[in-house]
Motif scaffolding. Structure first.
Motif: not given
Length: 305
Positions: A263-269
């Motif tokens: 849902r969010n291409p910029s998501f960082t884990h």
């Protein structure tokens, strides 16, 4: 950690319309917010949202009396707002308004999950836990003193923060939501209410994954238990998630990360051991290497904002 200058600090209750119950008039859903404004400050604030039966004080000081995450963000120039969610900390639990609450937690339930994790070994990764401050004596008691009842249903906790969302964002202005544990679903709900006010979300071991069954309810709506009260995409802002090495949250966090990545291409884990930050349990803001974790979040914010 160094020094910084504070221009203002204080706190207030966020209130909603009065509630009528059996002929008596009561305060509506209420929450307490404490703020710290550095003299030289950025245009975006950081709002801390605690988990479970906890309270905002968890971010102010560690159990062994070191400066908590609030100080790291202040030193970096962020105005800081620390929320006691409705019915928690300095915000009184009134069951006539908020509904039923769980019993107060006991040592037998919480210490094996948060403090004496490696010895109790309730899950495979628990043996890796090494960061809880062992001295001075009384750290366990200080942690337990901060823990209280919580809503008996995840849906209720979500609705409580949705009630106070307008007043919260009026106070914080544009802000980054920094959530922990059961404050995670509350953060997604706040994001759906705040929309453009929410400039980013840092979810520290957020509770929940799509379809997850929990003792307080099922996650029916992605990373929340119920439909959102707000009209905005809660997963639209830049999002970072942090997961410790020794926590029971690892599997559900990785499932939630997969959901967010779609849902969010910029998501960082941030899987902390992959960044050389090892031995952390679920209460990482209270643990010995809390400053390292704070710096990881600050570096992400500097790059993202």
């Amino acid at each position: 950690m160094g020094t910084y200058e504070i221009a203002d600090f204080g706190g207030c209750f966020l209130t909603t319309p009065r509630h009528n119950s059996e002929g008596c008039t009561l305060p509506g859903t209420s929450a307490y917010v404490e703020w710290f404004l550095p003299s030289r400050r950025k245009d975006v604030s950081v709002t801390f949202v605690h988990g479970g039966g906890g309270q905002g004080s968890e971010f102010l000081r560690t159990p062994d009396n070191r400066p908590g995450w609030v100080h790291a963000f202040l030193k970096a120039g962020y105005p800081v707002y620390v929320l006691d969610r409705p019915g928690h900390g300095r915000s009184n639990w009134d069951s006539a308004v908020l509904g039923p609450a769980t019993p107060a937690p006991d040592y037998e339930t919480l210490i094996p999950r948060f403090v004496d994790v490696a010895r109790c070994h309730l899950w495979p990764e628990a043996v890796l836990h090494s960061q809880w401050p062992a001295t001075p004596a009384g750290n366990d008691d200080r942690f337990m003193a901060s823990q209280g009842p919580m809503a008996t249903r995840l849906v209720s906790s979500q609705r409580h923060v949705e009630d106070i969302a307008p007043a919260l964002f009026e106070l914080t202005g544009d802000t980054v939501l920094l959530t922990h544990s059961a404050g995670g679903p509350c953060g997604w709900a706040l994001s759906a209410c705040g929309g453009p006010r929410v400039r980013g979300i840092i979810a520290v071991e957020p509770l929940g994954a799509p379809g997850m069954e929990h003792s307080l309810g099922r996650f029916e709506n992605g990373l929340c238990a119920a439909d959102f009260g707000g009209a905005y995409d809660p997963y639209g802002p830049p999002i970072a998630m942090l997961t410790g090495e020794a926590t029971w949250m690892r599997a559900t966090n990785f499932s939630a990360a997969e959901f967010l990545r779609k849902r969010n291409p910029s998501f960082t884990h941030f899987d902390l051991p992959a960044h050389g930050i090892r031995g952390n349990g679920h209460m990482m803001m209270s643990e010995l290497n809390s400053d390292l974790i704070a710096q990881l979040m600050l570096d992400w914010l500097e790059t993202t904002l």
